[in-house]
Design a protein around this motif. Structure first.
Motif, PDB file in Angstrom:
ATOM      1  N   TYR A  83       0.881  -1.182   0.000  1.00  0.00           N
ATOM      2  CA  TYR A  83       0.000   0.000   0.000  1.00  0.00           C
ATOM      3  C   TYR A  83       0.910   1.222   0.000  1.00  0.00           C
ATOM      4  O   TYR A  83       1.598   1.490   0.990  1.00  0.00           O
ATOM      5  CB  TYR A  83      -0.898   0.033   1.245  1.00  0.00           C
ATOM      6  N   SER A  84       0.924   1.947  -1.098  1.00  0.00           N
ATOM      7  CA  SER A  84       1.788   3.122  -1.188  1.00  0.00           C
ATOM      8  C   SER A  84       1.237   4.072  -2.235  1.00  0.00           C
ATOM      9  O   SER A  84       0.766   3.630  -3.293  1.00  0.00           O
ATOM     10  CB  SER A  84       3.207   2.676  -1.569  1.00  0.00           C
ATOM     11  N   PRO A  85       1.280   5.385  -1.964  1.00  0.00           N
ATOM     12  CA  PRO A  85       0.756   6.338  -2.952  1.00  0.00           C
ATOM     13  C   PRO A  85       1.636   6.419  -4.204  1.00  0.00           C
ATOM     14  O   PRO A  85       1.182   6.871  -5.251  1.00  0.00           O
ATOM     15  CB  PRO A  85       0.752   7.670  -2.197  1.00  0.00           C
ATOM     16  N   ASP A 156       3.669  -6.592   2.691  1.00  0.00           N
ATOM     17  CA  ASP A 156       4.806  -5.847   2.152  1.00  0.00           C
ATOM     18  C   ASP A 156       4.677  -4.433   2.717  1.00  0.00           C
ATOM     19  O   ASP A 156       3.899  -4.193   3.648  1.00  0.00           O
ATOM     20  CB  ASP A 156       4.800  -5.862   0.614  1.00  0.00           C
ATOM     21  N   TYR A 157       5.406  -3.518   2.138  1.00  0.00           N
ATOM     22  CA  TYR A 157       5.403  -2.113   2.576  1.00  0.00           C
ATOM     23  C   TYR A 157       3.962  -1.619   2.747  1.00  0.00           C
ATOM     24  O   TYR A 157       3.152  -1.702   1.826  1.00  0.00           O
ATOM     25  CB  TYR A 157       6.134  -1.282   1.511  1.00  0.00           C
ATOM     26  N   GLY A 158       3.632  -1.140   3.943  1.00  0.00           N
ATOM     27  CA  GLY A 158       2.309  -0.547   4.187  1.00  0.00           C
ATOM     28  C   GLY A 158       1.216  -1.531   4.562  1.00  0.00           C
ATOM     29  O   GLY A 158       0.078  -1.119   4.805  1.00  0.00           O
ATOM     30  N   THR A 159       1.520  -2.829   4.605  1.00  0.00           N
ATOM     31  CA  THR A 159       0.510  -3.809   5.037  1.00  0.00           C
ATOM     32  C   THR A 159       1.132  -4.738   6.084  1.00  0.00           C
ATOM     33  O   THR A 159       2.356  -4.826   6.190  1.00  0.00           O
ATOM     34  CB  THR A 159      -0.005  -4.681   3.870  1.00  0.00           C
ATOM     35  N   GLY A 160       0.273  -5.419   6.828  1.00  0.00           N
ATOM     36  CA  GLY A 160       0.781  -6.316   7.870  1.00  0.00           C
ATOM     37  C   GLY A 160      -0.246  -7.380   8.193  1.00  0.00           C
ATOM     38  O   GLY A 160      -1.142  -7.677   7.391  1.00  0.00           O
ATOM     39  N   GLU A 335      20.882  -5.500   1.738  1.00  0.00           N
ATOM     40  CA  GLU A 335      19.653  -4.932   1.170  1.00  0.00           C
ATOM     41  C   GLU A 335      18.405  -5.552   1.795  1.00  0.00           C
ATOM     42  O   GLU A 335      17.970  -6.634   1.407  1.00  0.00           O
ATOM     43  CB  GLU A 335      19.647  -5.130  -0.345  1.00  0.00           C
ATOM     44  N   GLY A 336      17.817  -4.836   2.752  1.00  0.00           N
ATOM     45  CA  GLY A 336      16.573  -5.273   3.373  1.00  0.00           C
ATOM     46  C   GLY A 336      15.392  -4.961   2.465  1.00  0.00           C
ATOM     47  O   GLY A 336      14.496  -5.779   2.265  1.00  0.00           O
ATOM     48  N   ALA A 337      15.386  -3.756   1.912  1.00  0.00           N
ATOM     49  CA  ALA A 337      14.327  -3.356   0.981  1.00  0.00           C
ATOM     50  C   ALA A 337      14.533  -4.065  -0.349  1.00  0.00           C
ATOM     51  O   ALA A 337      15.611  -4.591  -0.625  1.00  0.00           O
ATOM     52  CB  ALA A 337      14.357  -1.850   0.776  1.00  0.00           C
TER      53      ALA A 337
END
Ligand code: NAD
Length: 479
Positions: A83-85, A156-160, A335-337
């Motif tokens: 979830y990312s703009p 992923d980024y923005g969700t859990g 590299e974590g991302a």
């Protein structure tokens, strides 16, 4: 800001191009037919869709969403939901491709996929986020882009865990009586069919990856570093799921977290930071700036250039670019991302003999434990439940046999050390550690065999391409 704004992407080439560039470079070391390589590289299918969200004032906003399935050489496909703009279709395809190569590297029998909704979660109420997540799941279901044997999302980024729980529930509602419904998504809360250790798996996997790289005396000597994690100075960008847990597990192994960077700025303390204290301080005050005993760095991205041994980018892509690469002082980049390094920056790091432990391997801990969760859901039994007491009894019998043979009883402390009733978390962590060690040695050995490849990323991509190629060759072409 160091996030991949549209302007950044224009300057640094886009993420999808970057992944393809890494692929193409590694492919030159694979003796495979060009058509086969092209089949491995391309994204097999993308579902792009839009749906409306109602706001409290009655207005309606249309949000855009995607699910990309990069490779169907193994099913189900697997990959997180972002979830990312800033996210767009190209980014989703790049992330899905990385998933294919990642799964191949760690021998997780899935094809790669990724999903995204183009929203900033901070701008929505929990109720709206639930409706967005359920509608997103319904859309995927309508087009057969989700299912235990089709495509299995994860955080992923923005969700859990919260979003994964909504997905599992929505899918179950739509598939009454489907025994394996819970295996349609991983990263769920343990109480909803999740598995112990999944939440922290990516960060723990990063620690195992770094520990394994740091075990080689030759490699560390070449970098001017000592072996082991003890005393290694780390800078971590992103205090989310991946960054927080990477910092925690590395610190617990003796590393020193000298700086932490977030959206609003960074903090620096050469004596060491405790990620938990910083996390709680940020939660309380809304910023990590002003953390007692640390120096504030107002431009967050400046933290990447601090004096340290290991730099851990764990936020977003394209943060190490041709613009800042020459100023990076770390000797190892972990590299974590996904996609934090552009090919231009990668070339600079190669020239400066900086070791880059690439995303495609380093952050594979998440999907590895997701695989364990999927297996748990299919088998409907907690790991270790059937035989952990039996194993402990075997260990006890062995101890007793040694006592009889030596005539010397063990102390209670010794007994407890050797005879353990293993719980699910211990089994998960053992499987994760083994996976990361075996994959690292596989990549390192590939580079040793063919030093012309020059770096771990190229070696990792080559190994992944070869593994996927073998499967495609064995499968043949339908019809
Ligand atoms: P997250 O949403 O939990 O955390 C990301 C953090 O980065 C947030 O705290 C955010 O505020 C911070 N951030 C955003 N912009 C920043 C900036 N410019 N500078 C510093 N910090 C910034 O996300 P996550 O799950 O930790 O994912 C982070 C990265 O790791 C992503 O690239 C993701 O694809 C990758 N990844 C995640 C997993 C997983 O299991 N969650 C697995 C593999 C890879």
């Amino acid at each position: 800001m160091a996030v991949s704004s549209t302007a950044d992407r224009g300057r640094q080439g886009n993420f999808e191009d970057n992944v393809n560039a890494y692929f193409s470079h590694a492919a030159t070391f694979c003796k495979r037919a060009p058509g086969l390589l092209e089949q491995i590289r391309v994204c097999n299918s993308v579902y792009a869709f839009s749906f409306p969200v109602r706001h409290a004032d009655g207005s309606i906003e249309v949000v855009h969403a995607w699910r990309a399935e990069h490779s169907h050489h193994k099913l189900p496909t697997k990959g997180g939901i972002r979830y990312s703009p800033q996210v767009d279709e190209s980014e989703v395809k790049a992330l899905a491709a990385l998933m294919t190569y990642k799964c191949a590297l760690v021998d997780v029998p899935f094809g790669g996929a990724k999903g995204a909704v183009q929203i900033d979660p901070a701008r929505y109420t929990v109720e709206q986020l639930e409706r967005i997540t359920r509608r997103y799941t319904h859309e995927l279901d309508r087009k057969q882009f989700i299912g235990p044997g089709i495509d299995v999302p994860a955080p992923d980024y923005g969700t859990g865990e919260r979003e994964m729980s909504w997905i599992a529930d929505t899918y179950s509602q739509l598939h009454t009586g489907e025994l394996e419904a819970l295996a349609c998504v991983t990263g769920k809360p343990v109480t909803e069919g999740g598995i112990y250790g999944r939440r922290e798996a990516t960060g723990r996997g990063l620690m195992f990856a770094l520990a394994e790289a740091c075990r080689s005396a030759d490699d560390m000597r070449a970098l001017g570093l000592s072996t082991g994690l003890e005393g290694k100075r780390l800078v971590v960008q992103g205090l989310g799921n991946v960054g927080y847990h990477a910092a925690k597990f590395c610190r617990e192994q003796g590393a020193i977290i000298v700086a932490l960077a977030e959206r609003e700025g960074a903090i620096h303390n050469p004596k060491g930071l405790n990620e938990d204290e910083v996390f709680n301080f940020r939660k309380r005050t809304g910023s990590l700036l002003g953390f007692p005993g640390a120096t504030d760095i107002l431009r967050s991205a400046d933290a990447l250039e601090l004096e340290c041994d290991v730099l851990v980018p764990a936020a977003l892509e394209n943060v190490l670019t041709s613009e800042n690469a020459a100023r990076i002082k770390a000797r190892i980049i972990l590299e974590g991302a996904n996609g934090p390094t552009t090919p231009e920056a990668d070339a600079v790091f190669r020239k400066k003999s900086i070791m880059v432990i690439p995303d495609v391997f380093a952050n594979a801990g998440g999907v590895t434990v997701s695989y364990f969760e999927w297996l748990k859901n299919l088998s409907h039994v907690r790991l270790g439940r059937m035989d952990r007491r039996r194993q402990a009894a075997t260990e006890l019998r062995m101890l007793q046999a040694i006592e009889v043979a030596t005539g010397k009883p063990f102390t209670e402390a010794e007994r407890q050390k050797f005879v353990k009733v293993t719980d699910e978390l211990a089994i998960v962590n053992s499987g994760l550690e083994d996976t990361m060690i075996v994959a690292y040695q596989d990549i390192r050995e590939a580079l040793r065999t063919e030093p012309k490849m020059g770096d771990l990323r190229t070696a990792a991509f080559k190994r992944a391409i070869d593994k996927v190629a073998v499967v495609y060759e064995e499968l043949g072409i339908f019809p």
